[in-house]
Design an enzyme around this catalytic site. Sequence first.
Site, mmCIF file in Angstrom:
data_model
loop_
_atom_site.group_PDB
_atom_site.id
_atom_site.type_symbol
_atom_site.label_atom_id
_atom_site.label_comp_id
_atom_site.label_asym_id
_atom_site.label_seq_id
_atom_site.Cartn_x
_atom_site.Cartn_y
_atom_site.Cartn_z
ATOM 1 N NE ARG A 95 6.417 11.866 12.585
ATOM 2 C CZ ARG A 95 5.470 10.952 12.501
ATOM 3 N NH1 ARG A 95 5.068 10.290 13.572
ATOM 4 N NH2 ARG A 95 4.890 10.689 11.350
ATOM 5 N NE ARG A 106 1.245 5.713 15.375
ATOM 6 C CZ ARG A 106 1.267 6.978 15.813
ATOM 7 N NH1 ARG A 106 0.748 7.284 16.978
ATOM 8 N NH2 ARG A 106 1.812 7.917 15.063
ATOM 9 C CG ASP A 161 5.340 -0.594 20.239
ATOM 10 O OD1 ASP A 161 6.566 -0.565 20.119
ATOM 11 O OD2 ASP A 161 4.614 0.420 20.097
ATOM 12 C CB THR A 174 2.491 9.265 7.879
ATOM 13 O OG1 THR A 174 2.590 7.987 8.504
ATOM 14 C CG2 THR A 174 1.602 10.155 8.711
ATOM 15 C CG ASP A 228 7.524 7.873 17.076
ATOM 16 O OD1 ASP A 228 6.365 8.127 17.353
ATOM 17 O OD2 ASP A 228 7.863 6.865 16.416
ATOM 18 N N GLY A 252 0.857 -1.184 0.000
ATOM 19 C CA GLY A 252 0.000 0.000 0.000
ATOM 20 C C GLY A 252 0.893 1.233 0.000
ATOM 21 C CG LEU A 253 -0.878 5.071 0.612
ATOM 22 C CD1 LEU A 253 -1.788 5.890 1.521
ATOM 23 C CD2 LEU A 253 -0.493 5.884 -0.631
ATOM 24 C CG HIS A 274 4.989 4.097 16.477
ATOM 25 N ND1 HIS A 274 5.433 5.352 16.171
ATOM 26 C CD2 HIS A 274 4.142 3.762 15.478
ATOM 27 C CE1 HIS A 274 4.880 5.753 15.036
ATOM 28 N NE2 HIS A 274 4.087 4.811 14.593
HETATM 29 P P1 6V0 Z 1 -2.578 0.845 2.934
HETATM 30 O O1 6V0 Z 1 -2.232 1.864 1.914
HETATM 31 O O2 6V0 Z 1 -4.016 0.548 3.210
HETATM 32 O O3 6V0 Z 1 -1.829 -0.515 2.529
HETATM 33 C C1 6V0 Z 1 -2.000 -1.726 3.181
HETATM 34 C C2 6V0 Z 1 -1.795 -2.832 2.155
HETATM 35 O O4 6V0 Z 1 -1.816 -4.093 2.823
HETATM 36 C C3 6V0 Z 1 -2.881 -2.871 1.077
HETATM 37 O O5 6V0 Z 1 -2.293 -2.784 -0.207
HETATM 38 C C4 6V0 Z 1 -3.549 -4.216 1.304
HETATM 39 O O6 6V0 Z 1 -4.033 -4.823 0.105
HETATM 40 C C5 6V0 Z 1 -2.409 -5.009 1.927
HETATM 41 N N1 6V0 Z 1 -2.812 -6.228 2.632
HETATM 42 C C6 6V0 Z 1 -3.881 -6.432 3.428
HETATM 43 N N2 6V0 Z 1 -3.903 -7.718 3.864
HETATM 44 C C7 6V0 Z 1 -2.804 -8.323 3.344
HETATM 45 C C8 6V0 Z 1 -2.264 -9.641 3.420
HETATM 46 N N3 6V0 Z 1 -2.869 -10.612 4.127
HETATM 47 N N4 6V0 Z 1 -1.118 -9.918 2.743
HETATM 48 C C9 6V0 Z 1 -0.514 -8.961 1.993
HETATM 49 N N5 6V0 Z 1 -0.985 -7.707 1.874
HETATM 50 C C10 6V0 Z 1 -2.112 -7.385 2.547
HETATM 51 O O7 6V0 Z 1 -1.938 1.216 4.347
HETATM 52 P P2 6V0 Z 1 -0.561 2.017 4.592
HETATM 53 O O8 6V0 Z 1 0.435 1.521 3.630
HETATM 54 O O9 6V0 Z 1 -0.840 3.465 4.708
HETATM 55 O O10 6V0 Z 1 -0.190 1.517 6.070
HETATM 56 C C11 6V0 Z 1 0.232 0.180 6.301
HETATM 57 C C12 6V0 Z 1 0.435 -0.039 7.796
HETATM 58 O O11 6V0 Z 1 1.596 0.703 8.222
HETATM 59 C C13 6V0 Z 1 -0.723 0.463 8.662
HETATM 60 O O12 6V0 Z 1 -0.962 -0.453 9.703
HETATM 61 C C14 6V0 Z 1 -0.217 1.788 9.199
HETATM 62 O O13 6V0 Z 1 -0.838 2.164 10.407
HETATM 63 C C15 6V0 Z 1 1.239 1.444 9.381
HETATM 64 N N6 6V0 Z 1 2.146 2.592 9.526
HETATM 65 C C16 6V0 Z 1 3.139 2.449 10.415
HETATM 66 C C17 6V0 Z 1 4.030 3.484 10.641
HETATM 67 C C18 6V0 Z 1 5.098 3.297 11.672
HETATM 68 O O14 6V0 Z 1 5.817 4.246 12.043
HETATM 69 N N7 6V0 Z 1 5.296 2.091 12.185
HETATM 70 C C19 6V0 Z 1 3.927 4.700 9.926
HETATM 71 C C20 6V0 Z 1 2.953 4.817 8.986
HETATM 72 C C21 6V0 Z 1 1.958 3.772 8.740
#
Ligand code: 6V0
Length: 313
Positions: free
Chosen positions: A153, A91, A125, A230, A150, A15-16, A177
């Site tokens: 930041r 979160r 975590d 983000t 963090d 994803g993003l 976090h």
């Molecule tokens: P997003 O853009 O919705 O991407 C998530 C992706 O996961 C999508 O493309 C889904 O299709 C895919 N997905 C879902 N289930 C599965 C699976 N079983 N196998 C493989 N792929 C799957 O979300 P985004 O990319 O924005 O965020 C992803 C995660 O990172 C989220 O939980 C956020 O909260 C987390 N982040 C963590 C941060 C950190 O500092 N640790 C910072 C930013 C986001």
Amino acid sequence: MQKTDERKIAIVGVGLVGATTAFTLAVSGLASELVLVDVNSAKAEGEAMDLAHAAAFIKPINIYAGTYEDCKDAAIIIYTAGAGQKPGETRIDLLQKNYGILKESLPKLLGAEGSILLIVSNPVDILTYAALKISGLAPERVFGSGTVLDSSRFRHSLSRHCRIAPRNIHAYVVGEHGDSEVLLWSLAYTAGTDIDQYCKLAGIPAVNHQEVDKQVRNAGYEIISRKGATYYAISLAVKRICESIIRDENTILSVSGLIDGIYGIRDCCLSLPSVISSQGRGRPLELPLAPGEEEALVKSSQVLKSAMREIGL
Ligand code: 6V0
């Protein structure tokens, strides 16, 4: 058991965050092979094609969309699958959904001797703790991006106030976090002196701790309320962690991993400065904290443990 390919990185969840991390890694020249895996296989294929077409402008790298099976011999498996926060969500609100996804997918993608599993999905975590239990891997080989973002930041805010390059500032955020994270003011240093002393020496106004604390703690919410997610800074934080592993740098980073006894905290994953090398995460450092900081860190572990109990961990 299969051996890992030491410059192969897998990203699960494109994803993003996953796609931006893939771009950052491709540009960095760190990996020789990058496999992208997503339940939405068309999305993974599209991202891989788009990135692969940068071949003429970057160092040689094989980028392709793959399956869970293709992750097994990766040196590092970056886990970014699952939902992100919506405006107003914490979160920890993501826990039930993302734990379900992790439980279902993780056993399918592990297998080689020596892979390092780097969890990025939130709540990072608790998912790191869950990944440790599900995978059965050694604690050194399963850790989360934690408060590396963090801490960056925090350094950014201090650097703006002091007009000093962020690289010259050493400052850590520890604990969850998330909302209960702890900014370690007693260990915020530049040029061998603490930040408050530096401001006096430099003849600049004192840093407003409360203001910086608020900026750092709420940064994610502020960005999400404006653009919905983000992903740039976290992708560079993840790249920094991968760099330290692949180059065996022994860099100190505040990743999230198992804490078993220090500060009296047990059986919980949270962030503390730790040495990161090709072997993974070294023992976290039990740094001398100010009394209020140690208390806040213990409280942060209690917040995490009570959320862990909700899902039976
Ligand atoms: P997003 O853009 O919705 O991407 C998530 C992706 O996961 C999508 O493309 C889904 O299709 C895919 N997905 C879902 N289930 C599965 C699976 N079983 N196998 C493989 N792929 C799957 O979300 P985004 O990319 O924005 O965020 C992803 C995660 O990172 C989220 O939980 C956020 O909260 C987390 N982040 C963590 C941060 C950190 O500092 N640790 C910072 C930013 C986001």
